[in-house]
Every structure is written in structure tokens, then in C-alpha cells.
Design an enzyme around this catalytic site. Sequence first.
Site, PDB file in Angstrom:
ATOM      1  N   GLY A   1       0.783  -1.225   0.000  1.00 32.08           N
ATOM      2  CA  GLY A   1       0.000   0.000   0.000  1.00 32.08           C
ATOM      3  C   GLY A   1       0.815   1.275   0.000  1.00 32.08           C
ATOM      4  O   GLY A   1       0.404   2.284   0.571  1.00 32.08           O
TER       5      GLY A   1
ATOM      6  N   ASN B   1       1.405   3.190  -2.591  1.00 31.39           N
ATOM      7  CA  ASN B   1       0.646   4.179  -3.362  1.00 31.39           C
ATOM      8  C   ASN B   1      -0.532   4.711  -2.551  1.00 31.39           C
ATOM      9  O   ASN B   1      -0.852   5.888  -2.612  1.00 31.39           O
ATOM     10  CB  ASN B   1       0.163   3.586  -4.695  1.00 31.39           C
TER      11      ASN B   1
ATOM     12  N   HIS C   1       0.473   2.471 -13.501  1.00 32.23           N
ATOM     13  CA  HIS C   1       1.315   1.402 -14.063  1.00 32.23           C
ATOM     14  C   HIS C   1       2.762   1.886 -14.067  1.00 32.23           C
ATOM     15  O   HIS C   1       3.038   3.028 -14.465  1.00 32.23           O
ATOM     16  CB  HIS C   1       0.865   1.060 -15.487  1.00 32.23           C
TER      17      HIS C   1
END
Length: 198
Positions: free
Chosen positions: A12, A14, A110
Site C-alpha cells: 500500500g 501508493n 502502471h
Amino acid sequence: MLRVGVMVSGGGTNLQAILDALDCGKITGAEIAVVISNNPGAYALERARSRGIQAVCMSPKSFESREAFNEAFLAKVDEYELDLIVLAGFLVTIPAAMIAKYRNRIINVHPSLIPSFCGVGYYGLKVHEAALARGVKITGATVHFVDEGMDSGPIILQKAVEVLPGDTPEVLQRRVMEQAEWVILPEAIDRIANGRIE
């Protein structure tokens, strides 16, 4: 207030970047309503709980078929009346019915400059291994809308990161996260929350 759901599979980082951006005002007009993971051991769930955010685990392994999971997953997401779904290292294929229902309301980060090193089989460290094997001098990250394809939806933001001599996949992965992913994912959420993305 934009209601955001964040989907995660691992640590986690991000998610933490989004939380930090909310704390310091880099994201305005948004709140995280729920964090959903397919992995019961995902540290991201702990990050959510520690902030008083609903943390939910839904694993395909708990269902007799992928169809049953997809149906339950969509029903669970619907419960939170989300305006935006953020895929932040979520290693589960999003059901087609969910993509259709939440058209242009699902975004993904991405770890490459799409169209390079994306699509089937390119996730996590594999992306950075491929970039180094190809000898690229610049890599980066992309935030894009999710459609029925793999990493094929419209691009929202991209940020380039230099590949340095002696980089290992792990070192490059960390640099891409710090210099690109953690910058453009919160920025994309803020732009959407404030009506700056068509």
C-alpha cells in the site's frame, strides 16, 4: 466530495502517497471511503484501519468460481457509492461488468511509460526487469483510465524517470515509485476531484 475507493494487493505504498497528499492538501475535494484488498495479509489494510478507513478483504480464493467472486466484488463496491475507483497495485482482473458500470471512473497506476512494458504479464518487478533487459535510458509511470483491455485505457498523466548505470530491478522500482507513481497518482485524483480531467 469525491468518494474514492482504493484497491490494493500489497504494502500500500501508493495508498500511503494518496493519504499523505490528502493530509497536506495536494488532493482536495476527495475522501477515501474504502480500501479493498484481495490479500488478507496486505499491509495496505492496516494503513487504512489506522486511519479509520473501512478496510475490506475480498479474495477470489474464497469463492467457488471467478464468476461468483466478480458478482460479489461488484456488489461490495456498489455498497460504498464510489465516484472513483483507484487501482493501486491491485493484482486482480477487474470484471467487465464493473468496467462498464464505472466507465471512466476507474484509474490505474502502471510502473512504465505506456505503451512500453505494459499489458499481459507486465506487473510489479517484471516491468522493471524488462526495462533493464531492453536497455532503456528512460522509464517512468503512467496513470490511465481502465477499459476492457490490459493497460490500454486513455492516459491521464505520465512522468519520466531516468534509468541509472548499475540499477537493479529493485532499485529502479523504488525510484519509479518515489519519483513518478507517488507524484502522478495523487495529482490525477486531485484533477478528477476538481473537474480538471475530461
